[in-house]
Design a protein around this motif. Structure first.
Motif, PDB file in Angstrom:
ATOM      1  N   PHE A   1      32.112  34.543  54.820  1.00 45.07           N
ATOM      2  CA  PHE A   1      33.423  35.146  55.056  1.00 45.07           C
ATOM      3  C   PHE A   1      34.364  34.898  53.876  1.00 45.07           C
ATOM      4  N   ALA A   2      34.297  33.692  53.314  1.00 45.19           N
ATOM      5  CA  ALA A   2      35.201  33.385  52.208  1.00 45.19           C
ATOM      6  C   ALA A   2      35.035  34.400  51.089  1.00 45.19           C
ATOM      7  N   PHE A   3      33.787  34.805  50.843  1.00 44.36           N
ATOM      8  CA  PHE A   3      33.570  35.713  49.719  1.00 44.36           C
ATOM      9  C   PHE A   3      33.799  37.173  50.092  1.00 44.36           C
ATOM     10  N   THR A   4      33.407  37.561  51.284  1.00 49.38           N
ATOM     11  CA  THR A   4      33.726  38.946  51.663  1.00 49.38           C
ATOM     12  C   THR A   4      35.232  39.114  51.773  1.00 49.38           C
ATOM     13  N   ASN A   5      35.888  38.071  52.238  1.00 48.86           N
ATOM     14  CA  ASN A   5      37.340  38.152  52.354  1.00 48.86           C
ATOM     15  C   ASN A   5      37.996  38.250  50.981  1.00 48.86           C
ATOM     16  N   ARG A   6      37.379  37.591  50.015  1.00 48.73           N
ATOM     17  CA  ARG A   6      37.890  37.653  48.656  1.00 48.73           C
ATOM     18  C   ARG A   6      37.866  39.098  48.149  1.00 48.73           C
TER      19      ARG A   6
ATOM     20  N   TRP B   1      42.921  43.413  45.966  1.00 50.08           N
ATOM     21  CA  TRP B   1      43.453  43.921  44.706  1.00 50.08           C
ATOM     22  C   TRP B   1      43.341  42.883  43.600  1.00 50.08           C
ATOM     23  N   ALA B   2      43.547  41.621  43.969  1.00 53.57           N
ATOM     24  CA  ALA B   2      43.445  40.565  42.952  1.00 53.57           C
ATOM     25  C   ALA B   2      41.996  40.412  42.515  1.00 53.57           C
ATOM     26  N   TYR B   3      41.103  40.502  43.494  1.00 57.63           N
ATOM     27  CA  TYR B   3      39.686  40.330  43.167  1.00 57.63           C
ATOM     28  C   TYR B   3      39.208  41.438  42.246  1.00 57.63           C
ATOM     29  N   TRP B   4      39.559  42.646  42.583  1.00 60.84           N
ATOM     30  CA  TRP B   4      39.040  43.757  41.786  1.00 60.84           C
ATOM     31  C   TRP B   4      39.757  43.874  40.446  1.00 60.84           C
ATOM     32  N   THR B   5      40.986  43.408  40.354  1.00 59.24           N
ATOM     33  CA  THR B   5      41.636  43.300  39.044  1.00 59.24           C
ATOM     34  C   THR B   5      40.817  42.344  38.184  1.00 59.24           C
ATOM     35  N   MET B   6      40.462  41.239  38.785  1.00 60.15           N
ATOM     36  CA  MET B   6      39.683  40.230  38.070  1.00 60.15           C
ATOM     37  C   MET B   6      38.351  40.804  37.596  1.00 60.15           C
ATOM     38  N   VAL B   7      37.639  41.469  38.496  1.00 58.33           N
ATOM     39  CA  VAL B   7      36.330  42.006  38.121  1.00 58.33           C
ATOM     40  C   VAL B   7      36.480  43.073  37.040  1.00 58.33           C
ATOM     41  N   SER B   8      37.454  43.936  37.201  1.00 57.66           N
ATOM     42  CA  SER B   8      37.632  44.997  36.204  1.00 57.66           C
ATOM     43  C   SER B   8      37.921  44.389  34.842  1.00 57.66           C
ATOM     44  N   CYS B   9      38.802  43.438  34.814  1.00 60.90           N
ATOM     45  CA  CYS B   9      39.208  42.882  33.522  1.00 60.90           C
ATOM     46  C   CYS B   9      38.129  42.016  32.906  1.00 60.90           C
ATOM     47  N   ASN B  10      37.460  41.222  33.740  1.00 60.01           N
ATOM     48  CA  ASN B  10      36.552  40.221  33.176  1.00 60.01           C
ATOM     49  C   ASN B  10      35.130  40.709  33.036  1.00 60.01           C
ATOM     50  N   VAL B  11      34.697  41.587  33.880  1.00 62.41           N
ATOM     51  CA  VAL B  11      33.302  42.008  33.832  1.00 62.41           C
ATOM     52  C   VAL B  11      33.186  43.384  33.189  1.00 62.41           C
ATOM     53  N   ILE B  12      34.040  44.277  33.589  1.00 67.77           N
ATOM     54  CA  ILE B  12      33.886  45.651  33.086  1.00 67.77           C
ATOM     55  C   ILE B  12      34.448  45.782  31.677  1.00 67.77           C
TER      56      ILE B  12
ATOM     57  N   CYS C   1      41.306  42.391  24.875  1.00 70.10           N
ATOM     58  CA  CYS C   1      41.539  40.947  24.928  1.00 70.10           C
ATOM     59  C   CYS C   1      42.698  40.621  25.881  1.00 70.10           C
ATOM     60  N   ILE C   2      43.690  41.477  25.873  1.00 73.96           N
ATOM     61  CA  ILE C   2      44.784  41.248  26.820  1.00 73.96           C
ATOM     62  C   ILE C   2      44.290  41.425  28.257  1.00 73.96           C
ATOM     63  N   PHE C   3      43.429  42.407  28.454  1.00 68.08           N
ATOM     64  CA  PHE C   3      42.823  42.571  29.781  1.00 68.08           C
ATOM     65  C   PHE C   3      42.080  41.306  30.187  1.00 68.08           C
ATOM     66  N   VAL C   4      41.346  40.759  29.232  1.00 70.31           N
ATOM     67  CA  VAL C   4      40.587  39.550  29.555  1.00 70.31           C
ATOM     68  C   VAL C   4      41.546  38.410  29.939  1.00 70.31           C
TER      69      VAL C   4
ATOM     70  N   GLU D   1      41.377  35.374  37.867  1.00 67.32           N
ATOM     71  CA  GLU D   1      40.227  34.633  38.382  1.00 67.32           C
ATOM     72  C   GLU D   1      40.707  33.339  39.028  1.00 67.32           C
ATOM     73  N   ARG D   2      41.593  32.641  38.333  1.00 67.74           N
ATOM     74  CA  ARG D   2      42.084  31.355  38.867  1.00 67.74           C
ATOM     75  C   ARG D   2      42.905  31.582  40.123  1.00 67.74           C
ATOM     76  N   PHE D   3      43.673  32.649  40.134  1.00 65.44           N
ATOM     77  CA  PHE D   3      44.459  32.985  41.320  1.00 65.44           C
ATOM     78  C   PHE D   3      43.534  33.258  42.507  1.00 65.44           C
ATOM     79  N   VAL D   4      42.494  34.053  42.217  1.00 65.57           N
ATOM     80  CA  VAL D   4      41.564  34.422  43.292  1.00 65.57           C
ATOM     81  C   VAL D   4      40.886  33.181  43.852  1.00 65.57           C
ATOM     82  N   ILE D   5      40.432  32.317  42.969  1.00 63.56           N
ATOM     83  CA  ILE D   5      39.732  31.123  43.448  1.00 63.56           C
ATOM     84  C   ILE D   5      40.694  30.257  44.263  1.00 63.56           C
ATOM     85  N   THR D   6      41.873  30.029  43.724  1.00 63.56           N
ATOM     86  CA  THR D   6      42.790  29.108  44.387  1.00 63.56           C
ATOM     87  C   THR D   6      43.318  29.697  45.691  1.00 63.56           C
TER      88      THR D   6
END
Lengths: 482, 1085
Positions: A342-347, A354-365, A386-389, A396-401
């Motif tokens: 649940f913790a991860f699906t909820n993420r 929105w925070a999670y997918w911002t993170m994925v878009s910026c860091n992975v894509i 680089c600014i996206f990263v 990422e830190r926001f999402v984790i915390t």
């Protein structure tokens, strides 16, 4: 197939030609030119861009200081933190800045030990950035505590109250890890700067500058004995700093990994945090280097090849981070623990999607664009990416915390965290402080390691191991990886 | 005479004033029993005074008084230290002689010579009574150095047995409310009791024509005696009683059924089947403390006998409905039809009911089936079942319930009828109020005396009380605050709080309890009986007003038949012996022998009554009335239950267990205690069922304009599961505009917004608590509602997970399941064998633990307020609640399950679980939360720097962080008085530190000290945390786990005992007993 001429290489040192090494500098500067280029920055009247930038950054820093004052006066409640999200932007900012601080040590120590000479033109930069980032980072744990004036209780100081820290707590490990890292980084940075400070001292026109630089140059004369001891010590410090690259962020990640909260409690965190830290650190070096080399006309020293190399590191670490994101989901599913699942699906699909997918878009894509040489050697593209990263890594830190905390074990305490104005102002203010320090650094200190730079110039090897001439010298000291 | 002072009034001071150092052990004291008792004259010279200017009554002094607190004290509020206090006191004592002639014949003790029975810092306990709308809650007041700090139930009284409810727990805050009225006002200007007496001489003359008295219901013998005396002296005066929370239907129903006023007392411990017709008897009944206890006693699956089964038919999901085995959501106006359907089914089952009743037509098939099933169950449990109707239901439904109970043979077994003719009230208060308002409007009332109550606020809007009130020439209002009614009164008389004054009252069973003052009136307030005595005296040429002590003693003498002359009645008892331990338990002969000979039989009985908190032999006698013939009007065909048509909606006005009729509006503890069902704090809202909301396109927090019979009110919507289709509900007691800084004070302090919305505006003169034909129209605006659960931001995934987890957290099963597999609860979550990284703790002699029975918890939330009072838990305000920063150490988690239109419900008190393998302890970097040798997770506030890591790592999220200095308001000079209520045994936490439940460690330590001094082991049950003490259903049990014979050890051995989140291997010391329900197979699909 030596199709590429040296002249071409000098124009564009990102061309890969297996028969020769790309030059580290893209013009035929003399030693004097290099000294002039770097020291001139500190000596000349600051350009308008610097004044503007410094002004804006200083306002930001002032805002941070005011916010901290308000925070300590009123209480931590001026932030949006609450139950269950007792840590929010404070710790997000801390981890973010510590991560930024990783590139410096990596570039200056690890690459030094690996004889990656291309580090020479960017290491001073990166180290300065490290120290300023660590300063920004260290502020947050210091002020996030409810009674900031007692934060010194975190240190093992013998005292009349017979109080002693509690060594099972990862927060205490943090204090040691970040403290060690900050100390070592500062010593390493300062130590490496001594010969250049002496250069500035020698060139200084005003008495004040002369005295100032003289104090910090520690009486450097450039004697062989000085150089000998300097190089020994530098090597030792590099050796000392290298394990810290791995340890600091590993320990920071223990804050989360040691807790029993689903979303935090995971063994993947140490390597994943280190990769993320390098990722964000390199992106930040680029973010700073790109405008700086343009403003101070240092394109021939910080060459396109340097930038490209860093983009490659960003691509590699970005993939590692992406892998970690995927593995987190896999382990959660594989564990069979419904709370983890649940913790991860909820993420990904909960209120903070929105925070999670911002993170994925910026860091992975976004780093994937660096697969293309054309894109990774394009200044506008890499600057934006680089600014996206940087944005992505903050998220990422926001999402984790926050996403782990906001819905934990008992649904009765679930809540939705929202930042206050103070939260936002302090994040912006921390950038203000960072850039204030960075602008001061640009103005008053040698922003490129002059002495080291000269060791990789062709002239340094004019009568060296090869048969002379600029082309062969360049051949011997190249920017490419071995 | 204006007396704010106090300092040196040693003879009658039972506690110091707001101006003295509240913590000073020097605060002068006298036994409260002896306080206030001697007759006083109002001569300034006979009072102790603070300064010459006070003695002389200079203008400067009066002006300083008007500033509430003189600059010397108020502006340096924190600067009044003990030394300063002693200086003032010393000076005053020295000057006391100057007043010369004579003073009250009490003993003067300075604390340099402590009163004989007094040990500074050691609490004393006094029995008393807290009356609301004519029914007293028997209470035990804890007093530190003559400063009452906590009110609990009286363990010796059968209506309490030590338990209490949410308002009883909260009342202490009202005593120290800085917004209380501090002086008499005439036309809004400062005046005095003497001035009022002079006015009374003029106003109360002749035969009383043109004079009206408006009071709330009361059962106080001294009040009734004083009223009788006044009625005799002013024969033409009108007397009207009116309660904001109407129980007219109850009285009229009993009158219709039995032909005489009868009080119904349910004996739920004997009941096997309970049918509640819209009656929230566990939450909103004058006897709900006793009812809860009895109800829970019959619902313990282990006790060998059958668990009771409860059916509830109601429109709004109440606490009682939440505890039901079967609940039928039905509009309140359709309940009558349902009751008739049950009657019909009973007739068919061969139960002979008196009289006839109209057919209940048009009921849905499932409603009919429900009624028939209930009827079968009732018929099968003759003499062991109960039918009860809610106060909001019309009198007919009450009459039907009585008829069923009598026909089922329940009378005398599960239902007792009490003869309360001594105190019975006008059956139709609403009508008599309407008549009074009518004559007020016509100008026939010249003088209106309102003794308590706040009719401008809580009289139904349709009656337009305020307009008629304005036409009365003399408007006298006795009230403890400048409320809506006082604001426009010509005479505002400041009332004493019940903890400040002598009084008496009857508990629900009729037993008289003497109400003892615990502290001298902080603001020189008077009680209603004292004001009546003043008026009474004013009617005579040389009349002398008597004080409360004399009035109550006289009434006591009448009640007990013990003779006492005037001298005895007015004489204060000497403080020669210890009041607390004075009357030893055991034989009364032994007790008598210990009493000083100077006590006559009257005083002996008096002291015994005070000590016990009950006057023996005064309970109402049980009678067996017979059912009369009564007719029942035809039933409207019920509206379709699957539709909600705007304009045909029903609106119910329900009693909020916290606000009551609005009198607790300025009580921040109660405002901030989340309503169990809605989890709403600081506001009321229009409760709408999910399907109704969908049908009407209403959304959470959206404002809607409600209109009914030409009256309108704009309120926010809260979508609430379990609310019957087409029925809306709105709590009463909110929307006060002159309550104070907490509840709303529109004129005085604009920045304090009004808490909630005033439902009274919409009320008509219907005696029922619901009204049909309501329209709603969304205004498009929104309103932030501060709920303490994630109510508004929940996605489908979250809902699904909450449902899934709810079953693991609150484990429920039926009696059948429990019998079949007693330890089912232990197997609901599977986990591999657990290993700890750390060594297990080794414990010493004792291991504290707690077990909470989820079968018994009704969600009444008394524990929450009890904990707040005991542990100085701060109030944070609506804005901070919106930020999820409420500080309660215990919360009642509530989980819904199943159909949102009629959900199953679980209540779970959640507090620090005192884990043996505590995640909080491992992560604190400074060792501020540590493990005690007895297994408590101790919190060291001094050491805490506030990293909040412990909270993050706590899976129960029961730790609370002081994000601000939530006690900041105590620095405000106006709030100085609030410091007096803090429990001196518990640290007042500073900002930046973490806090949490301690299992009331201060009580544990105190008991340990006592036991050690007495060289004996601690007895099981000797230590009771505040939550367990307040709990009416005995759901919370605390004790020593190392003693296998302790109650808690035994409970933990029950097969249905389980640990929440046991899979985390944190070994909580608090465990839960699974909720067992007893459904009827016939209704389970």
């Amino acid at each position: 197939m030596s199709a590429v001429s040296h002249a071409e290489m000098m124009r564009d040192n990102t061309i890969d030609d297996p028969t020769q090494r790309a030059p580290l500098l893209t013009d035929d500067s003399s030693f004097g030119d290099v000294t002039q280029a770097v020291a001139g920055v500190a000596e000349a009247k600051p350009p308008i861009g610097w004044l503007l930038g410094f002004g804006v950054a200083a306002c930001g820093a002032l805002m941070l200081v005011s916010c901290i004052g308000w925070l300590i006066w009123m209480g931590v409640g001026v932030w949006g933190n609450m139950t269950p999200v007792a840590w929010a932007w404070d710790i997000t900012n801390f981890v973010f800045w510590v991560g930024i601080g990783h590139a410096g040590t990596l570039i200056s120590a690890v690459l030094f030990l690996m004889r990656q000479k291309w580090r020479m033109s960017i290491n001073r930069f990166a180290e300065a950035m490290t120290i300023f980032a660590v300063i920004c980072a260290a502020i947050f744990p210091g002020i996030h505590v409810g009674r900031a004036w007692l934060a010194y209780w975190l240190f093992p100081i013998p005292n009349q109250m017979q109080m002693w820290p509690q060594f099972r707590s990862p927060l205490l490990w943090d204090v040691f890890a970040v403290g060690t890292y900050a100390t070592t980084s500062i010593v390493f940075w300062y130590f490496g700067m001594i010969p250049d400070l002496a250069t500035l001292r020698d060139r200084a026109k005003s008495k004040v500058a002369k005295i100032g630089y003289a104090i910090f140059a520690l009486g450097w004369t450039g004697s062989a004995r000085h150089w000998h001891r300097y190089e020994r010590a530098y090597l030792l410090l590099a050796g000392l700093a290298t394990p810290l690259v791995l340890s600091v962020h590993s320990v920071v990640s223990f804050d989360f990994a040691v807790a029993q909260l689903p979303g935090w409690h995971t063994t993947i965190f140490p390597p994943y945090f280190v990769a993320g830290a390098i990722f964000s650190g390199f992106a930040m070096v680029n973010t700073l280097a790109i405008p700086a080399r343009a403003i101070f006309k240092l394109e021939h020293l910080i060459t396109m090849r340097h930038l490209e190399n860093m983009n490659k590191v960003i691509l590699a670490t970005g993939m590692m981070v992406g892998y970690a994101y995927a593995m987190e989901f896999f382990t959660a599913w594989y564990s069979g623990n419904p709370q983890e699942v649940f913790a991860f699906t909820n993420r990904a699909f909960g209120p903070y999607w929105w925070a999670y997918w911002t993170m994925v878009s910026c860091n992975v894509i976004s780093p994937q664009f660096f697969w293309f040489k054309k894109l990774r050697t394009s200044i506008p593209v890499m600057f934006v990416l680089c600014i996206f990263v940087n944005i992505g890594m903050w998220f990422e830190r926001f999402v984790i915390t926050v996403t782990s905390l906001h819905r934990d074990a008992l649904p009765s305490s679930w809540a939705y965290y929202q930042p206050t104005h103070i939260d936002i102002m302090m994040l912006i203010g921390s950038f203000g402080l960072f850039f204030t320090l960075f602008f001061l650094f640009l103005k008053f200190l040698p922003i490129i390691a002059i002495a080291e730079m000269k060791t990789v110039m062709p002239q340094a090897h004019a009568h060296g191991d090869h048969h002379g001439g600029p082309a062969t010298a360049a051949h011997a000291h190249t920017a490419g990886s071995h | 005479m204006k007396t704010v002072t106090i300092v040196a009034k040693a003879d009658e001071t039972t506690a110091d004033s707001p101006m003295t150092d509240d913590r000073s052990p020097m605060a002068d004291g006298q036994l409260p029993i002896a306080a206030n008792e001697a007759p006083k004259t109002d001569d300034r010279a006979n009072q102790f005074w603070r300064s010459m200017s006070e003695l002389e009554g200079t203008a400067e002094f009066d002006a300083a008084l008007a500033r509430e607190f003189g600059t010397d004290v108020g502006d340096k509020s924190s600067g009044v230290n003990r030394r300063h206090f002693v200086q003032i006191m010393g000076a005053s004592l020295a000057l006391a002689g100057a007043s010369g002639c004579r003073w009250d014949k009490d003993n003067i003790h300075s604390f340099t010579r402590s009163p004989q029975s007094h040990t500074p810092g050691k609490p004393k306990y006094f029995a008393s009574a807290y009356e609301t709308d004519g029914v007293a809650q028997p209470v035990m007041v804890t007093s530190y150095d003559y400063r009452p700090i906590k009110v609990d139930g009286n363990p010796k009284h059968p209506m309490s047995l030590g338990a209490s409810d949410i308002t009883t727990q909260g009342t202490i805050l009202e005593l120290y409310d800085p917004d209380r009225s501090k002086r008499v006002l005439a036309d809004g200007k400062e005046s005095s009791w003497d001035a009022f007496k002079a006015f009374a001489k003029q106003a109360f003359k002749g035969n009383g024509a043109g004079i009206a008295f408006l009071t709330g219901s009361t059962s106080s013998p001294s009040f009734l005696a004083a009223a009788a005396e006044l009625k005799q002296k002013l024969p033409q005066a009108t007397w009207v009683t009116f309660d904001g929370i109407s129980r007219d239907n109850v009285r009229q129903g009993a009158l219709a059924a039995f032909g005489k006023p009868v009080r119904t007392m349910l004996e739920l411990a004997n009941a096997r089947v309970i049918l509640s017709l819209d009656d929230d008897f566990l939450g909103a009944h004058p006897a709900h403390v006793k009812y809860s206890r009895d109800w829970a006693a019959a619902r313990r699956p282990e006790q060998g006998h059958d668990m009771s089964r409860m059916y509830v038919v109601e429109s709004r999901l109440s606490n009682t409905g939440g505890c039901a085995d079967h609940r039928l959501p039905l509009r309140s106006r359709d309940v009558k039809g349902f009751a008739l359907a049950v009657e019909q089914a009973l007739r068919q089952s061969g139960v002979s009911l008196e009289g006839t009743s109209p057919q209940a037509a048009g009921l849905d098939a499932d409603v009919t089936k429900f009624a028939q099933t209930v009827a079968r169950d009732l018929a099968a449990h003759k003499g062991a079942c109960v039918v009860t109707a809610g106060a909001g239901q019309p009198a007919e439904v009450h009459a039907i319930a009585h008829r069923m109970n009598v026909a089922l043979g329940n009378a005398g077994k599960t239902v007792s009828y009490l003869d309360h003719s001594d105190v019975s009230q006008e059956p139709n208060q609403m009508m008599s109020l309407a008549r009074l308002i009518d004559s007020m409007g016509k100008g026939q009332v010249e003088t209106l005396v309102i003794l308590g109550g706040n009719p401008v606020y809580n009289a139904p809007g349709a009656l337009q009380f305020a307009q008629a009130y304005a036409k009365v020439k003399n408007r006298v209002h006795l009230s403890d605050a400048i409320d809506e009614t006082s604001k426009t009164a010509t005479w505002h008389l400041n009332a004493a709080h019940w903890l400040e004054t002598w009084g008496d009252s009857r508990a629900y069973d009729g037993t008289v309890i003497v109400q003892q003052p615990m502290i001298r009136p902080l603001y020189d307030g008077k009680s209603a009986i004292e004001v009546m005595s003043m008026i009474s005296a004013a009617t005579e040429e040389n009349g002398v007003a008597e004080n409360g002590y004399t009035l109550v003693r006289r009434a006591f003498g009448k009640l007990t038949g013990l003779a006492a002359d005037d001298k005895t009645l007015t004489t204060a008892l000497s403080d020669d012996y210890d009041s607390q331990g004075a009357i030893p338990e055991g034989s009364s002969a032994a007790a008598d022998a210990k009493l000083p000979v100077l006590f006559g039989s009257f005083d002996r009985a008096w002291r015994q009554s005070l000590f016990d908190g009950v006057v023996n032999g005064t309970s109402f006698s049980k009678i067996s009335p017979s059912i009369q013939q009564f007719s029942i009007s035809a039933v409207d065909a019920p509206a379709a239950r699957t539709q909600a048509a705007n304009g045909e909606l029903e609106l119910t006005f329900y009693v909020d267990s916290r606000m009551g009729d609005g009198r607790h509006s300025n009580n921040a503890w109660l405002q901030e205690t989340p309503d169990f069902m809605t989890k709403l704090t600081w506001d009321n809202a229009l409760l709408v069922g999910p399907a109704t909301a969908k049908a009407l396109s209403l959304e959470d927090e959206g404002m809607v304009k409600l209109s009914v019979n030409g009256r309108e009110l704009t309120v926010p919507v809260l979508v609430q599961p379990g609310q019957a289709m087409g029925s809306l509900a709105l709590a009463m007691g909110y929307g006060r505009t002159a309550a104070g800084r907490v509840g709303g004070w529109m004129e005085r302090e604009l920045d304090h917004t009004v808490a909630g919305f005033d439902a009274n505006v919409l009320r008509g003169t219907e005696t029922v608590a619901f009204v049909a034909g309501v329209k709603v129209a969304a205004t498009g605006e929104t309103f932030k509602l501060a709920t303490t659960v994630d109510h508004f931001l929940i996605d489908q995934g979250g809902i699904a997970e909450r449902e899934r987890r709810g079953g693991e957290i609150i484990r429920m099963g039926t009696v059948e399941e429990y019998t079949h597999e007693p330890d089912f609860a232990k197997h609901m979550v599977h986990h591999p064998p657990l290993e700890s990284l750390f060594n297990e703790w080794e414990y010493g002699q004792r291991r504290w633990g707690m077990a909470i029975d989820l079968t018994s918890c009704t969600g009444c939330s008394a524990c929450v307020v009890a904990c707040t009072a005991e542990n100085n838990v701060p109030v944070v305000g609506k804005e901070q609640v919106l930020r999820n920063r409420e500080m309660h150490w215990i919360r009642i988690d509530r989980y819904f399950r199943g159909d949102p239109e009629n959900p199953q419900l679980g209540a779970q008190p959640m507090l620090c679980q005192q884990c043996e393998n505590a995640p909080c302890e491992q992560v604190c970097p400074v060792g501020a939360t540590i493990h005690s040798s007895e297994g408590l997770n101790d919190m060291v506030y001094n050491r805490c720097i506030g990293t909040r890591y412990c909270s993050n790592n706590c899976p129960y999220k029961v730790r609370r962080f002081n994000y601000f200095n939530f006690h900041e308001d105590l620095k405000d000079g106006r709030n100085e008085v609030k410091k007096m209520m803090n429990n001196p045994e518990v640290t007042v936490r500073f900002r930046g530190v973490m806090e949490k439940c301690t299992y009331c460690v201060q009580r544990i330590q105190n008991t340990k000290i006592v036991a050690k001094n007495e060289k004996r082991p601690i007895k099981d049950g000797e230590i009771v945390p505040a939550c367990a003490q307040a709990c009416a259903t005995d759901a919370i049990v605390f004790g020593d786990l190392s003693d296998p014979s302790s109650r808690v050890s035994k409970l933990k051995k029950l097969p249905r005992n389980y640990d929440v989140l046991a899979e985390l291997n944190i070994k909580p010391r608090t465990s839960y007993l699974a909720k067992i329900t007893n459904p009827n197979g016939g209704l389970v699909s």
